[in-house]
Design an enzyme around this catalytic site. Structure first.
Site, mmCIF file in Angstrom:
data_model
loop_
_atom_site.group_PDB
_atom_site.id
_atom_site.type_symbol
_atom_site.label_atom_id
_atom_site.label_comp_id
_atom_site.label_asym_id
_atom_site.label_seq_id
_atom_site.Cartn_x
_atom_site.Cartn_y
_atom_site.Cartn_z
ATOM 1 N N ASP A 127 0.792 -1.228 0.000
ATOM 2 C CA ASP A 127 0.000 0.000 0.000
ATOM 3 C C ASP A 127 0.827 1.283 0.000
ATOM 4 O OD1 ASP A 127 1.050 -0.057 2.557
ATOM 5 O OD2 ASP A 127 -0.869 -0.035 3.608
ATOM 6 N N HIS A 128 2.117 1.199 0.323
ATOM 7 C CA HIS A 128 2.913 2.408 0.530
ATOM 8 C C HIS A 128 3.653 2.904 -0.709
ATOM 9 C CE1 HIS A 128 2.177 2.407 4.789
ATOM 10 N NE2 HIS A 128 3.125 3.287 5.036
ATOM 11 N N ASP A 192 3.564 -0.801 11.362
ATOM 12 C CA ASP A 192 3.083 0.518 10.977
ATOM 13 C C ASP A 192 2.481 1.145 12.216
ATOM 14 O OD1 ASP A 192 2.257 2.165 8.262
ATOM 15 O OD2 ASP A 192 0.851 2.490 9.906
ATOM 16 N N ARG A 474 -1.984 12.589 10.210
ATOM 17 C CA ARG A 474 -0.688 13.184 10.533
ATOM 18 C C ARG A 474 -0.443 14.363 9.608
ATOM 19 N NH1 ARG A 474 3.201 8.381 11.360
ATOM 20 N NH2 ARG A 474 2.069 8.247 13.320
ATOM 21 N N SER A 669 5.937 7.681 12.952
ATOM 22 C CA SER A 669 5.905 6.383 12.298
ATOM 23 C C SER A 669 6.646 5.305 13.078
ATOM 24 C CB SER A 669 6.523 6.524 10.904
ATOM 25 O OG SER A 669 6.852 5.278 10.359
ATOM 26 N N ARG A 671 8.657 3.319 11.520
ATOM 27 C CA ARG A 671 9.744 2.925 10.617
ATOM 28 C C ARG A 671 11.064 2.721 11.373
ATOM 29 N NH1 ARG A 671 9.264 8.648 7.531
ATOM 30 N NH2 ARG A 671 7.128 7.945 7.744
#
EC number: 4.2.1.3
Length: 780
Positions: A127-128, A192, A474, A669, A671
């Site tokens: 999806d990213h 995520d 965000r 995030s 990440r």
């Protein structure tokens, strides 16, 4: 087989047992699957119940819902030390979910572990990597072409190691999870930060870094600091223009971006029943913006309705039998309690530049005038993982339909992002998509798109001051379009739609009038729409790849010349000595999110290549020395240059370095690249006033030292030209501060104390060089 309710009645008579005993037997007899895609993986409410009963007897007090689910997944409930906010829990999550940008590094780490298969049900969601440019179909075709190497890697790695693979176009990870995998009482971790979306279906769903996901996929107990619990009691009921989004916008204004750190936010009270299941998911999703570990709602009839509509009535029936374990106990204690009367709550809009700057919609126009924020709205954007449900699209279409009836279209540009292929297909069938197009909208691909910076924006130049309004979660500086002068505001989809039609922040749909094409004034009525489609959902195209039963012949190729993927080399072990004469790479001024540390947008293409993506290390952070981004002094040459280049220079010359940060460092995030990159380029420690939860854990996982000033004022004692020595590592122990000697260029020194939150296991990660290194040591 007899209907479920009839089986319950018969077993109650036969066993003379209490309800939960009946349910335990049925759980074993019926063996309700966790999802349609994993028919042999079953929901273990019986085990949840057993663990809850063990813990309840030990603690001898009422339990919150959060405690029931978390403690119900303890690896050793009989002996686990439990103290909110202090002890570390060893947990056994039910499943793992990964989005494609973080899955690359997670799967590369799993490959490095040498294990043949994942130990728990796991999925990858594409999806990213889909950039919003021309529209859904064209953008998807382009993404498949550009990202073919990465998609192939993820698909083959999933097939090799037993991980389900959702192809590009399937939708956003959190919507797919809600539709297929979340259920009341589940403990799910996802790579995520908005994984808490699943709390809308009564699960404890927590965002983590890839290394945490690897632990769970490897069958290792997952560690989490025992969370505190913040209660949000809801009374009254939602109505009119007020939406579920306004609940979390209000809560964000109360708690701020760090007020939820270390806590689960648990919603309860009579007002809960006025919120749809997908509305609850919206609230939980954006709970990430207050730093919360996750958020959760108690199981109720709205969740049951959603489960049934998404083909999981068997799960709803089972949850009914175990409902006592899926709601909080009466009299349970919350560490903090907030009360919100939904009947009095007004529509809100938060921003710009931070999601906790809350304004009632009625007031934001005057505030914008006072602050000099642009009033004209250039683009309105609805959708994203936070607000892309059928109900969201229906309410937005209801607003758009009124404008069309008066001959109006949007004055602002307008985009729509469906949350999943199922949502896209259903809103196309039911006419919502066409209404939104007719009012001037462009329907984008089922993906994250502009919400994460995947937006090829053409209407402005970089540096041009402008305003956008979104239904996203965000709105950090440059988050959506890489333009630091874009003033981004977050609100509900229906308010975005109304503002896009009006074209200005000064419009309040509750009180203000629009002028129709005929010159007559009219006022928009509050939108009303079905929370779920009256017919069944249209599943759309099949986008799921099952892992094969036999994957022994499956190959996973990573080319040594690839610019997108790179196999990982283990980080060096700790040498057993204190860290002497650390150079300060950068002293960060103010907010430093994971977007500042490891930018997304165009950098997403390098998420599987550690060396290439390290070229974005801290390029968004503001250097306290000169007030600039991506400009730091090289202590050897005395020249100013980009942060990554300076870090590489230090690494090449054997100079170890440290970063100095401010409050809530690493918010945003999940990440883990924001931790991998400093480790890869020679960093040894990050010293701040405070950390965001996920980032602090990610740093520990990669063998770095996340440390905090015992006295936050000591931040001011350190200057970018100083050198630091960290002492006490030979006696590194939980709860024992470390000593830091600050060496100033004039030869003077100061000594300060640094705190940490390491436990014994995490200290072993540091000594081994990383959590992955430690896992390999244990395997040997």
């Amino acid at each position: 087989m007899a209907p479920y309710s009839l089986l319950v009645s018969r077993l109650q008579k036969a066993l003379g047992a209490r309800q939960y005993h009946v349910a335990s037997v049925l759980c074993q007899r019926a063996k309700v699957a966790m999802s349609h895609f994993e028919p042999n993986e079953y929901i273990r409410y019986d085990l949840l119940e057993k663990n809850i009963n063990i813990v309840r007897k030990r603690l001898n007090r009422p339990l919150t819902l959060s405690e029931k689910i978390v403690y119900g997944h303890l690896d050793d409930p009989a002996n686990q030390e439990i103290e909110r906010g202090k002890t570390y829990l060893r947990l056994r999550p039910d499943r793992v979910a990964m989005q494609d940008a973080t899955a690359q590094m997670a799967m590369l780490q799993f490959i490095s572990s040498g294990l043949p298969k994942v130990a728990v049900p796991s999925t990858i969601h594409c999806d990213h990597l889909i950039e919003a440019q021309l529209g859904g179909e064209k953008d998807l075709r382009r993404a498949k072409d550009i990202n073919q190497e990465v998609y192939n890697f993820l698909a083959t790695a999933g097939a090799k190691y037993g991980v389900g693979f959702w192809r590009p176009g399937s939708g956003i990870i959190h919507q797919i999870i809600l539709e297929n995998y979340a259920y009341p009482g589940v403990l799910l971790i996802g790579t995520d930060s908005h994984t808490p979306n699943g709390g809308g279906l009564g699960g404890i769903c927590i965002g983590v870094g890839g290394a945490d996901a690897v632990d769970v996929m490897a069958g290792i107990p997952w560690e989490l600091k025992c969370p505190k619990v913040i209660g949000v009691k809801l009374t009254g009921s939602l109505s009119g223009w007020t939406s579920p989004k306004d609940v979390i916008l209000k809560v964000a204004g109360i708690l701020t971006v760090k007020g939820g750190t270390g806590a689960i936010v648990e919603y309860h009270g009579p007002g809960v029943d006025s919120i749809s299941c997908t509305g609850m998911a919206t609230i939980c999703n954006m709970g990430a913006e207050i730093g919360a570990t996750t958020s959760v709602f108690p199981y109720n009839h709205r969740m049951k309705k959603y489960l049934s509509k998404t083909g999981r009535a068997d799960i709803a029936n089972l949850a009914d039998e175990f409902k006592d374990h899926l709601v909080p106990d009466s009299g349970c204690h919350y560490d903090q309690l907030i009360e919100i009367n939904l009947s009095e709550l007004k529509p809100h809009i938060n921003g710009p530049f931070t999601p906790d700057l809350a304004h009632p919609v009625a007031e934001v126009g005057s505030v914008a005038e006072k602050e000099g924020w642009p009033l004209d709205i250039r683009v309105g954007l609805i959708g994203s993982c936070t607000n892309s449900s059928y109900e969201d699209m229906g309410r937005s279409a209801a607003v758009a339909k009124q404008a069309l009836a008066h001959g109006l279209q949007c004055k602002s540009q307008f985009t729509i992002t469906p949350g999943s292929e199922q949502i896209r297909a259903t809103i196309e069938r039911d006419g919502y998509a066409q209404i939104l197009r007719d009012v001037g909208g462009i329907v984008l691909a089922n993906a994250c798109g502009p919400c994460i910076g995947q937006w090829d924006r053409k209407d402005i130049k970089k540096g041009e001051k402008n305003t956008i309004v979104t239904s996203y979660n965000r709105n950090f500086t440059g988050r959506n379009d890489a333009n630091p002068e874009t003033h981004a505001f977050v609100t509900s989809p229906e308010i975005v739609t109304a503002l896009a039609i009006a074209g200005t922040l000064k419009f309040n749909p509750e009180t203000d009038f629009l002028t129709g094409k005929d010159g007559k004034k009219f006022k928009l009525e509050a939108p009303d729409a079905d929370e779920l489609p009256r017919a069944e959902f249209d599943p759309g195209q099949d986008t799921y790849q099952h892992p094969p039963k036999d994957s022994s012949g499956q190959q996973v190729d990573v080319s040594p010349t690839s610019q997108r993927l790179q196999l990982l080399e283990p980080f060096d072990k700790w040498d057993g000595r204190d860290l002497e004469d650390l150079q300060i790479l950068i002293k960060v001024k103010g907010k430093c999110t994971t977007d500042h540390i490891s930018a997304a947008g165009p950098w997403l293409k390098f998420r599987g290549h550690l060396d290439n993506i390290s070229n974005n290390l801290l390029i968004g952070a503001i250097n306290v020395e000169n007030g600039k981004a991506n400009s730091v002094r090289n202590a050897v040459t005395q020249e100013f240059g980009p942060v990554p280049d300076t870090a590489r220079y230090y690494k090449k010359h054997g100079i170890r370095w440290v970063v100095i940060g401010d409050e809530n460092y690493g918010e945003g995030s999940s990440r883990e690249h924001a931790a991998l990159e400093p480790r890869h380029l020679g960093g040894r420690a990050i010293i701040t006033k405070s950390f965001a939860r996920i980032h602090e854990t990610n740093l520990k996982k990669q063998g770095l030292l996340p440390l905090t000033f015992a006295d936050p004022a000591d931040y001011n004692k350190i200057h970018p030209v100083d050198k630091l020595t960290i002492k006490g590592l030979k006696d590194f122990a939980p709860g024992k501060p470390l000593t830091c000697i600050i060496k100033h260029p004039n030869g003077t020194q100061e000594t300060i104390l640094l705190n940490h939150t390491f436990n014994e296991t995490q200290i072993e990660w540091f000594r081994a060089g990383s959590a992955l290194n430690r896992m390999k040591e244990l395997q040997k």
